[in-house]
Design an enzyme around this catalytic site. Structure first.
Site, PDB file in Angstrom:
ATOM      1  N   CYS A 139     -39.400  -2.064  63.412  1.00  0.00           N
ATOM      2  CA  CYS A 139     -38.299  -1.590  62.560  1.00  0.00           C
ATOM      3  C   CYS A 139     -36.935  -2.565  62.847  1.00  0.00           C
ATOM      4  O   CYS A 139     -36.712  -3.181  63.858  1.00  0.00           O
ATOM      5  CB  CYS A 139     -37.887  -0.272  62.725  1.00  0.00           C
ATOM      6  SG  CYS A 139     -39.289   0.975  62.702  1.00  0.00           S
ATOM      7  N   TYR A 180     -42.811 -14.510  66.638  1.00  0.00           N
ATOM      8  CA  TYR A 180     -43.301 -14.138  65.218  1.00  0.00           C
ATOM      9  C   TYR A 180     -42.151 -13.260  64.751  1.00  0.00           C
ATOM     10  O   TYR A 180     -41.454 -13.580  63.423  1.00  0.00           O
ATOM     11  CB  TYR A 180     -44.652 -13.824  65.096  1.00  0.00           C
ATOM     12  CG  TYR A 180     -44.748 -13.089  63.433  1.00  0.00           C
ATOM     13  CD1 TYR A 180     -44.797 -13.978  62.463  1.00  0.00           C
ATOM     14  CD2 TYR A 180     -45.117 -11.836  63.527  1.00  0.00           C
ATOM     15  CE1 TYR A 180     -44.988 -13.484  61.437  1.00  0.00           C
ATOM     16  CE2 TYR A 180     -45.221 -11.395  62.182  1.00  0.00           C
ATOM     17  CZ  TYR A 180     -45.236 -12.224  61.069  1.00  0.00           C
ATOM     18  OH  TYR A 180     -45.505 -11.776  59.724  1.00  0.00           O
ATOM     19  N   GLY A 236     -38.967  -4.477  58.569  1.00  0.00           N
ATOM     20  CA  GLY A 236     -39.362  -3.515  58.122  1.00  0.00           C
ATOM     21  C   GLY A 236     -39.355  -3.201  56.661  1.00  0.00           C
ATOM     22  O   GLY A 236     -37.880  -3.415  55.990  1.00  0.00           O
ATOM     23  N   ASN A 287     -35.746   1.684  66.988  1.00  0.00           N
ATOM     24  CA  ASN A 287     -36.787   0.457  66.873  1.00  0.00           C
ATOM     25  C   ASN A 287     -37.528   0.442  68.250  1.00  0.00           C
ATOM     26  O   ASN A 287     -37.119   0.264  69.118  1.00  0.00           O
ATOM     27  CB  ASN A 287     -36.165  -1.011  66.758  1.00  0.00           C
ATOM     28  CG  ASN A 287     -36.784  -2.109  66.743  1.00  0.00           C
ATOM     29  OD1 ASN A 287     -36.432  -3.098  67.226  1.00  0.00           O
ATOM     30  ND2 ASN A 287     -38.133  -1.844  66.709  1.00  0.00           N
ATOM     31  N   GLY A 288     -38.889   0.634  68.209  1.00  0.00           N
ATOM     32  CA  GLY A 288     -39.879   0.629  69.140  1.00  0.00           C
ATOM     33  C   GLY A 288     -40.680   1.760  69.053  1.00  0.00           C
ATOM     34  O   GLY A 288     -41.140   2.215  67.989  1.00  0.00           O
TER      35      GLY A 288
END
Length: 482
Positions: free
Chosen positions: A16, A256, A42, A117-118
């Site tokens: 995210c 990436y 996301g 995020n996580g």
């Protein structure tokens, strides 16, 4: 109708992205732009909550930022000098509007919005205890656990948030919005990124520096692991409520996830990927005529490989950027041709040549196999594949959507077997020590690994409470949350 996702499943899915701004009259509009820059993190949903001094104004929707916030009337309703936003790819919780972040709650002190995020590795365990104590959950995402934990204690907003985060395990970089403040927090290991910026008198939090660039903001610094940052009318306030520990930043951000034009943890992502490609060339040379990236994520590593190996670089595979998430009916014939929806060979640079394909990872292997078939059909004499990450052998529990371990090709086959499965003349992955060398860390020290590399090594830096607590009666809820 069919999602094009099955044609792209050789890549791990992004987690995210979060964005927050305080002190700008057009906070929501700048948040839209910031989220647009973070769209790669996301694509399933996006949301914004703004505060105008009296009211919290929110808009959340399924789909991409450009679709959800295309209307001027939508942005016009998001009045305020402070805002937070979130782009989501679900790693916990179903894809439904109730799970779109930022989540909002009316707590004792007033409104509170949060974007995360996580992934929390003890979210189910905490959720079960909270439900026993009377909590009523409105979503299936792990983030909501934080707001319920805040509701169970007393004190200031920061005291409550700190109390909640001291109870969670896993990875989190989060932004939160309360009355007249924006808060950013990074977990003590710093697994996920979070940066701090400035635009005039406004201050900004974002997952990556590219979100600052799009609005012309100045990059100030990374939020440190374990740091809690408060943005309010008097500026920036830094707190350290969680103590210090060894950093374990996710090394896959460099391989990436992060955009190549971002700077994370003080390093250019683009330069890091070129260094990884150069190290891969030193470790795994092979006689060839051309180095070709698997677009787009393989491009920087292929450039590094080409330069180090002294073999020409060419764009031998062209990506179609205009394929939507929904395309055509899923007949067997279309599924077989699916990879061509996104990739096509540039035959003149492949025919009668020994080709080295460079990609960032192999997950299930299906897309790699189809790309190799395309390259052979274009007349390649030999096809060699080089991967700029070590074999992905373990699932991630920190906010990256990896398949179950039995679906990971490298968890069940050695390199020679994978080479036969995807149809290449040779295959090699960068070693874990080579990856660390490329990042300027020498070799990996098992006692102080410096990065989170659990998807390669199985060395998880936190407890995985929920993974060891799956009783039969819990499985239905765990399935929904996952």
């Amino acid at each position: 109708m069919i999602s094009t996702n099955p044609f792209d499943d050789d890549h791990l899915r992004e987690e995210c992205g979060v964005f927050g701004i305080f002190g700008h009259d057009e906070a929501a509009a700048h948040t839209v732009l910031g989220l647009h820059a973070l769209q790669h993190r996301g694509q399933e949903a996006s949301g914004i909550v703004a505060f105008d001094g009296q009211h919290f104004n929110a808009h959340r929707d399924l789909g991409q930022v450009a679709d959800s916030f295309a209307s001027e009337s939508v942005i016009g309703r998001l009045k305020g000098h402070a805002a937070i936003g979130h782009v989501r790819y679900s790693t916990t919780g179903e894809t439904a509007l109730r799970n779109v972040q930022p989540l909002f709650a009316d707590l004792e002190f007033g409104g509170f919005a949060i974007g995360h995020n996580g992934n929390l590795t003890n979210a189910y365990t905490l959720r079960r205890e909270l439900v026993k104590r009377g909590s009523l959950f409105q979503s299936t995402t792990d983030t909501e656990v934080i707001t319920h934990l805040m509701a169970t204690t007393r004190g200031s907003i920061i005291d409550r948030l700190t109390h909640a985060l001291l109870q969670v395990e896993g990875a989190y970089s989060l932004v939160a919005l309360a009355k007249d403040m924006v808060v950013g927090v990074r977990d003590p290991l710093g697994v996920r990124p979070l940066v701090l910026g400035r635009l005039g008198n406004a201050h900004i939090l974002a997952s990556e520096s590219c979100a600052l660039d799009i609005i012309g903001a100045e990059f100030l610094r990374d939020v440190e692991p374990g740091e809690l940052v408060v943005l309010d009318g008097s500026g920036i306030h830094s707190l350290r409520p969680f103590g210090t520990t060894e950093r374990r930043f996710c090394i896959f951000e460099y391989i990436y996830f992060a955009r190549p034009d971002s700077v994370v943890e003080g390093s250019s992502v683009y330069e890091a990927r070129k260094r990884i490609g150069a190290e891969l060339a030193r470790e795994s040379p092979v006689p060839a005529d051309v180095v070709i990236p698997v677009p787009d994520s393989g491009v920087p590593a292929a450039l590094g490989y080409s330069r180090e190996a002294g073999i020409p670089f060419e764009l031998g595979i062209i990506r179609n950027h205009y394929v939507g998430r929904t395309f055509i009916e899923p007949t067997d014939h279309i599924r077989h041709l699916g990879v061509k929806l996104k990739h096509n060979t540039n035959r003149a640079y492949i025919e009668n040549r020994r080709v080295i394909l460079v990609d960032d990872s192999i997950v299930r292997g299906t897309t790699s196999k189809k790309i190799v078939e395309m390259v052979r059909s274009a007349g390649a004499k030999e096809v060699h594949m080089r991967i700029s990450s070590p074999p992905t052998m373990h699932s991630c529990f920190y906010g990256i959507d990896t398949p179950e371990r039995e679906q990971l090709l490298a968890a069940n086959h050695d390199v020679e077997e994978i080479a036969k499965i995807i149809g290449v003349d040779s295959l090699d992955f960068i070693s874990i020590d080579g990856l660390y060398r490329a990042m300027g860390k020498g070799r990996r020290d098992p006692d102080r690994p410096q990065y989170c590399d659990a998807c390669f090594t199985g060395d998880y830096p936190t407890a995985l409470t929920d993974q060891h607590d799956e009783q039969p009666a819990q499985l239905s809820l765990l399935a929904e949350m996952a």
